[in-house]
Design a protein around this motif. Structure first.
Motif, PDB file in Angstrom:
ATOM      1  N   VAL A  78       0.834  -1.201   0.000  1.00  0.00           N
ATOM      2  CA  VAL A  78       0.000   0.000   0.000  1.00  0.00           C
ATOM      3  C   VAL A  78       0.865   1.245   0.000  1.00  0.00           C
ATOM      4  O   VAL A  78       1.984   1.252   0.513  1.00  0.00           O
ATOM      5  N   CYS A  79       0.331   2.307  -0.594  1.00  0.00           N
ATOM      6  CA  CYS A  79       1.097   3.541  -0.783  1.00  0.00           C
ATOM      7  C   CYS A  79       1.073   4.455   0.446  1.00  0.00           C
ATOM      8  O   CYS A  79       1.736   5.476   0.456  1.00  0.00           O
ATOM      9  N   CYS A 104      -0.875  -4.018  -5.815  1.00  0.00           N
ATOM     10  CA  CYS A 104      -0.584  -2.615  -5.531  1.00  0.00           C
ATOM     11  C   CYS A 104      -1.859  -1.875  -5.143  1.00  0.00           C
ATOM     12  O   CYS A 104      -2.806  -1.820  -5.924  1.00  0.00           O
ATOM     13  N   LEU A 105      -1.865  -1.283  -3.958  1.00  0.00           N
ATOM     14  CA  LEU A 105      -3.064  -0.621  -3.445  1.00  0.00           C
ATOM     15  C   LEU A 105      -2.756   0.804  -3.007  1.00  0.00           C
ATOM     16  O   LEU A 105      -1.650   1.081  -2.542  1.00  0.00           O
ATOM     17  N   THR A 106      -3.775   1.662  -3.089  1.00  0.00           N
ATOM     18  CA  THR A 106      -3.634   2.986  -2.508  1.00  0.00           C
ATOM     19  C   THR A 106      -3.498   2.853  -0.992  1.00  0.00           C
ATOM     20  O   THR A 106      -2.598   3.421  -0.382  1.00  0.00           O
ATOM     21  N   SER A 126      -1.553   4.217  -6.489  1.00  0.00           N
ATOM     22  CA  SER A 126      -1.536   2.785  -6.793  1.00  0.00           C
ATOM     23  C   SER A 126      -1.218   2.519  -8.265  1.00  0.00           C
ATOM     24  O   SER A 126      -0.514   1.567  -8.591  1.00  0.00           O
ATOM     25  N   ALA A 157      -3.545  -5.510  -8.836  1.00  0.00           N
ATOM     26  CA  ALA A 157      -4.030  -4.389  -8.055  1.00  0.00           C
ATOM     27  C   ALA A 157      -5.448  -4.691  -7.586  1.00  0.00           C
ATOM     28  O   ALA A 157      -5.908  -5.828  -7.670  1.00  0.00           O
TER      29      ALA A 157
ATOM     30  N   CYS B  47      -9.543   6.858  -5.161  1.00  0.00           N
ATOM     31  CA  CYS B  47      -9.257   5.634  -4.425  1.00  0.00           C
ATOM     32  C   CYS B  47     -10.540   4.815  -4.311  1.00  0.00           C
ATOM     33  O   CYS B  47     -11.614   5.240  -4.754  1.00  0.00           O
TER      34      CYS B  47
END
Ligand code: SF4
Lengths: 315, 149
Positions: A78-79, A104-106, A126, A157, B47
């Motif tokens: 995660v970012c 890949c995630l925010t 992301s 993702a 998001c």
């Protein structure tokens, strides 16, 4: 080539992924126990990265331990907590231990967790992280610096077909696919018509030509659990009548059974959509329902005709 | 004048777009909605936390920046190619440009410079740089070659 990527590429049967429980202590035995429970029923499992902004044993440590116990990890990154240098280092580092699947995630915001005072990072978003991770697999860091023996990576993702702006979510999935995502685990959702529209859109614009869609379903035991997700989990909304019908099922046992049937219905519907490659399971029940679900659906390694015939699957 | 420009830019853009002076403006491709006002500073779309009512996960009373951006990107008042650029993949922010004038960085094309790996090619330290198609404009914030600690 990770097993997950091979299964997806072959397209013989729906793949089953699941969520690994958060680990805070208990040594490697704690991981082994959880791995033993999941292994017979799933193809790969998410090693989460401080889910809902709560600190736990790290994504890299869990992913590495899982692979040592013969359970294929999907390492979430995660970012929220790390900058681009640290995230690249984690991916490259974990790959030394055979971790290939990267999601890949925010990341949920720090305000969703128990340390809302924390600094949020979000140095990359992301979609940028997808491209950076894909670049690592192609043999270079974001800077361009070459990696002589690049890691083998299968990058994916998450996308949320259920959150506004609804009309835009297919485009966002396309953007992630073009950035290099080869699988998309979809957010938990209780609006079948939204999932249907999203998946149809993804097929139309070509997302599914490169990228596997894996809708998420969650096993719950009570109407309270549904209300909690509706209120407290970012990006999840559950229609009131769905919660009401589970709540009105009768006594505690009847409610648990109604919750299960709801999950089964949602899973069947998701798997019936052309363009869906499998399913992702989140288990909040821990009462054997996960096994029941894969059996009722007839999917996963235990129901793999080829693997079973050649004796590679343990029962 | 170079010192004055960021001040003027901020004075103009702050009241209208709540500009955060990232120095690499993308407003035209994001429906004239500043992505740096998203609490997660996301530059490539919303998001997964957007609330059912279209408001922000982090600030429940604020409309999600990307919900607004997506809506505005279809506005007939804006040029068509801006709408088409909405789904372009925007590169990671160059944090060195924070506080500098995006107007200057636009003219000098400094705002288009991305790390070599973003353009997709590996380089090893001694060979020529592949894919560096742009003329590099002098960057007062970057350190000279070999200045690494
Ligand atoms: S809901 Fe919208 S504004 Fe809020 S953090 Fe997510 S993308 Fe940014």
């Amino acid at each position: 080539m990770s097993r997950l990527s091979t299964l997806i590429a072959e397209g013989r049967r729906p793949v089953v992924t699941a969520e690994f429980p958060s680990i805070d202590g208990g040594g490697l035995e704690a991981i082994e126990r959880a791995a033993d429970e999941l292994r017979p029923f799933v193809d790969a499992v998410n090693a989460t990265d401080n889910p809902a902004a709560h600190a736990h044993a790290s994504n890299t440590s869990i992913a590495i331990a899982m692979s040592q116990f013969g359970l294929e990890p999907i390492m979430q990154v995660v970012c929220r907590d790390k900058n681009r240098i640290a995230m690249q280092a984690d991916i490259v580092g974990a790959s030394l231990f055979g971790v290939e699947n990267i999601a890949c995630l925010t990341g949920d915001d720090v305000t969703a967790g128990d340390e809302p005072e924390a600094r949020r990072v979000f140095d990359l978003d992301s979609t940028q992280l997808i491209k950076v991770a894909a670049g690592l697999g192609e043999g270079h860091y974001l800077s361009g610096r070459a990696i002589k023996q690049p890691p083998t990576l299968f990058v994916g993702a998450v996308e949320n077909p259920f959150a506004p702006p609804l009309d835009y979510r297919v485009q966002r999935a396309l953007k992630k696919a073009e950035a290099g995502a080869r699988f998309l685990q979809l957010q938990i959702g209780y609006y079948p018509e939204r999932l249907e529209a999203f998946v149809r859109g993804c097929v139309e614009v070509g997302v599914t030509r490169t990228t596997a869609l894996l809708p998420t379903v969650v096993l719950t035991k009570s109407a309270k659990a549904l209300s909690f997700m509706d209120d407290a989990v970012p990006g999840i909304s559950i229609p009131v009548d769905v919660i009401a019908s589970v709540a009105g099922a009768g006594d505690k046992e009847a409610i648990a059974e109604a919750s299960y049937q709801l999950t089964l219905d949602i899973s069947r519907h998701a798997l019936s959509l052309p363009g869906v490659s499998g399913i992702h399971l989140t288990d909040f029940r821990h009462d054997g329902s996960l096994e029941r679900l894969v059996r009722d659906l007839g999917i996963g390694p235990a129901f793999d005709p080829v693997a079973t015939a050649s004796g590679t699957t343990s029962h | 004048m170079p010192k004055l420009l960021p001040l003027i830019e901020h004075a103009v853009k702050k009241p209208v777009w709540d500009c955060r002076m990232c120095g690499q403006c993308v407003l035209h491709s994001t429906g004239m909605t500043c992505p740096m006002t998203c609490p997660k500073t996301l530059r490539n779309g919303p998001c997964g936390g957007v609330r059912e009512n279209g408001n922000c996960e982090v600030k429940p009373d604020m409309r999600c920046v990307w919900v607004t951006a997506e809506h505005r990107s279809h506005s007939p008042a804006m040029p068509r190619h801006w709408e088409e650029e909405f789904n372009d993949l925007r590169p990671p922010v160059d944090n060195r440009l924070q506080g500098t004038s995006s107007w200057v960085n636009f003219v000098t094309k400094r705002d288009q410079r991305t790390p070599r790996g973003w353009q997709g090619a590996a380089h090893d330290a001694h060979s020529a740089v592949p894919g560096a198609s742009m003329v590099e404009i002098d960057d007062p914030t970057s350190l000279p070659e070999g200045f690494h600690s």
